[in-house]
Design a protein around this motif. Sequence first.
Motif, PDB file in Angstrom:
ATOM      1  N   VAL A  88       0.840  -1.204   0.000  1.00  0.00           N
ATOM      2  CA  VAL A  88       0.000   0.000   0.000  1.00  0.00           C
ATOM      3  C   VAL A  88       0.873   1.252   0.000  1.00  0.00           C
ATOM      4  O   VAL A  88       0.648   2.196  -0.772  1.00  0.00           O
ATOM      5  CB  VAL A  88      -0.971  -0.002   1.202  1.00  0.00           C
ATOM      6  CG1 VAL A  88      -1.697   1.327   1.327  1.00  0.00           C
ATOM      7  CG2 VAL A  88      -1.958  -1.158   1.076  1.00  0.00           C
ATOM      8  N   ILE A  89       1.893   1.262   0.850  1.00  0.00           N
ATOM      9  CA  ILE A  89       2.788   2.426   0.930  1.00  0.00           C
ATOM     10  C   ILE A  89       3.523   2.621  -0.392  1.00  0.00           C
ATOM     11  O   ILE A  89       3.652   3.747  -0.884  1.00  0.00           O
ATOM     12  CB  ILE A  89       3.762   2.271   2.113  1.00  0.00           C
ATOM     13  CG1 ILE A  89       2.990   2.377   3.437  1.00  0.00           C
ATOM     14  CG2 ILE A  89       4.873   3.329   2.049  1.00  0.00           C
ATOM     15  CD1 ILE A  89       3.792   2.011   4.661  1.00  0.00           C
ATOM     16  N   GLU A  90       3.981   1.532  -0.992  1.00  0.00           N
ATOM     17  CA  GLU A  90       4.680   1.626  -2.277  1.00  0.00           C
ATOM     18  C   GLU A  90       3.736   2.103  -3.383  1.00  0.00           C
ATOM     19  O   GLU A  90       4.157   2.835  -4.281  1.00  0.00           O
ATOM     20  CB  GLU A  90       5.338   0.298  -2.630  1.00  0.00           C
ATOM     21  CG  GLU A  90       6.540   0.013  -1.755  1.00  0.00           C
ATOM     22  CD  GLU A  90       7.172  -1.357  -1.981  1.00  0.00           C
ATOM     23  OE1 GLU A  90       6.605  -2.181  -2.747  1.00  0.00           O
ATOM     24  OE2 GLU A  90       8.241  -1.597  -1.383  1.00  0.00           O
ATOM     25  N   GLN A  91       2.470   1.724  -3.329  1.00  0.00           N
ATOM     26  CA  GLN A  91       1.495   2.191  -4.314  1.00  0.00           C
ATOM     27  C   GLN A  91       1.371   3.719  -4.269  1.00  0.00           C
ATOM     28  O   GLN A  91       1.134   4.365  -5.293  1.00  0.00           O
ATOM     29  CB  GLN A  91       0.127   1.538  -4.068  1.00  0.00           C
ATOM     30  CG  GLN A  91      -0.933   1.935  -5.067  1.00  0.00           C
ATOM     31  CD  GLN A  91      -0.665   1.382  -6.456  1.00  0.00           C
ATOM     32  OE1 GLN A  91      -0.145   0.286  -6.609  1.00  0.00           O
ATOM     33  NE2 GLN A  91      -1.023   2.145  -7.470  1.00  0.00           N
ATOM     34  N   ALA A  92       1.572   4.282  -3.092  1.00  0.00           N
ATOM     35  CA  ALA A  92       1.512   5.740  -2.920  1.00  0.00           C
ATOM     36  C   ALA A  92       2.837   6.406  -3.287  1.00  0.00           C
ATOM     37  O   ALA A  92       2.964   7.624  -3.181  1.00  0.00           O
ATOM     38  CB  ALA A  92       1.136   6.075  -1.479  1.00  0.00           C
ATOM     39  N   GLY A  93       3.832   5.600  -3.686  1.00  0.00           N
ATOM     40  CA  GLY A  93       5.129   6.155  -4.059  1.00  0.00           C
ATOM     41  C   GLY A  93       6.111   6.249  -2.915  1.00  0.00           C
ATOM     42  O   GLY A  93       7.150   6.903  -3.025  1.00  0.00           O
ATOM     43  N   GLY A  94       5.815   5.596  -1.816  1.00  0.00           N
ATOM     44  CA  GLY A  94       6.675   5.665  -0.647  1.00  0.00           C
ATOM     45  C   GLY A  94       7.367   4.355  -0.345  1.00  0.00           C
ATOM     46  O   GLY A  94       7.345   3.415  -1.133  1.00  0.00           O
ATOM     47  N   SER A  95       7.980   4.320   0.825  1.00  0.00           N
ATOM     48  CA  SER A  95       8.660   3.118   1.308  1.00  0.00           C
ATOM     49  C   SER A  95       8.463   3.004   2.811  1.00  0.00           C
ATOM     50  O   SER A  95       8.063   3.969   3.472  1.00  0.00           O
ATOM     51  CB  SER A  95      10.161   3.172   0.985  1.00  0.00           C
ATOM     52  OG  SER A  95      10.806   4.104   1.838  1.00  0.00           O
ATOM     53  N   MET A  96       8.778   1.838   3.328  1.00  0.00           N
ATOM     54  CA  MET A  96       8.643   1.623   4.774  1.00  0.00           C
ATOM     55  C   MET A  96       9.574   2.539   5.568  1.00  0.00           C
ATOM     56  O   MET A  96       9.313   2.828   6.725  1.00  0.00           O
ATOM     57  CB  MET A  96       8.906   0.160   5.121  1.00  0.00           C
ATOM     58  CG  MET A  96       7.877  -0.799   4.545  1.00  0.00           C
ATOM     59  SD  MET A  96       6.257  -0.663   5.295  1.00  0.00           S
ATOM     60  CE  MET A  96       6.427  -1.884   6.594  1.00  0.00           C
ATOM     61  N   ALA A  97      10.632   3.020   4.941  1.00  0.00           N
ATOM     62  CA  ALA A  97      11.556   3.943   5.611  1.00  0.00           C
ATOM     63  C   ALA A  97      10.888   5.284   5.901  1.00  0.00           C
ATOM     64  O   ALA A  97      11.380   6.062   6.722  1.00  0.00           O
ATOM     65  CB  ALA A  97      12.801   4.147   4.763  1.00  0.00           C
ATOM     66  N   GLN A  98       9.765   5.564   5.241  1.00  0.00           N
ATOM     67  CA  GLN A  98       9.081   6.843   5.425  1.00  0.00           C
ATOM     68  C   GLN A  98       7.946   6.780   6.447  1.00  0.00           C
ATOM     69  O   GLN A  98       7.261   7.770   6.675  1.00  0.00           O
ATOM     70  CB  GLN A  98       8.571   7.333   4.073  1.00  0.00           C
ATOM     71  CG  GLN A  98       9.733   7.677   3.137  1.00  0.00           C
ATOM     72  CD  GLN A  98       9.277   7.890   1.726  1.00  0.00           C
ATOM     73  OE1 GLN A  98       8.700   7.006   1.107  1.00  0.00           O
ATOM     74  NE2 GLN A  98       9.531   9.083   1.206  1.00  0.00           N
TER      75      GLN A  98
END
Length: 125
Positions: free
Chosen positions: A61-71
């Motif tokens: 889900v986070i990657e779909q938004a263009g992010g990563s778990m680091a964020q």
Amino acid sequence: MEKVVINSQGAPAAIGPYSQAIQIGTTLYSSGQIGLDPVSGELVSGFEQQVHRAFQNLQAVIEQAGGSMAQVVKFTLFLTDLSQFGVVNSIMQTYVPQPYPARSTVGVASLPRGALFEVEAIAVI
């Protein structure tokens, strides 16, 4: 600001009237993820497997938004058995790099679909 609905095929579809995540500006608010397999829609078996699957679902889900778990800046964890807290810590470290985000852990009597673990997050992307 506009609310943007985030939906990932890599995570199970919502099982109720909610979105997988909502993004407002650079802030992403996820719904809770449990250990549902995104293809079959079935809960995976075993506590450790459910924790891994829940983090994998959240990551999708986070990657779909263009992010990563680091964020991720804040996690909320829900466990039906707080004696498994150490197991969750070990597994979480495989998905989340340092510096670790803020976190709350809540012991609960039950979770949807009989899950043993649930995780939700706030991320700044």
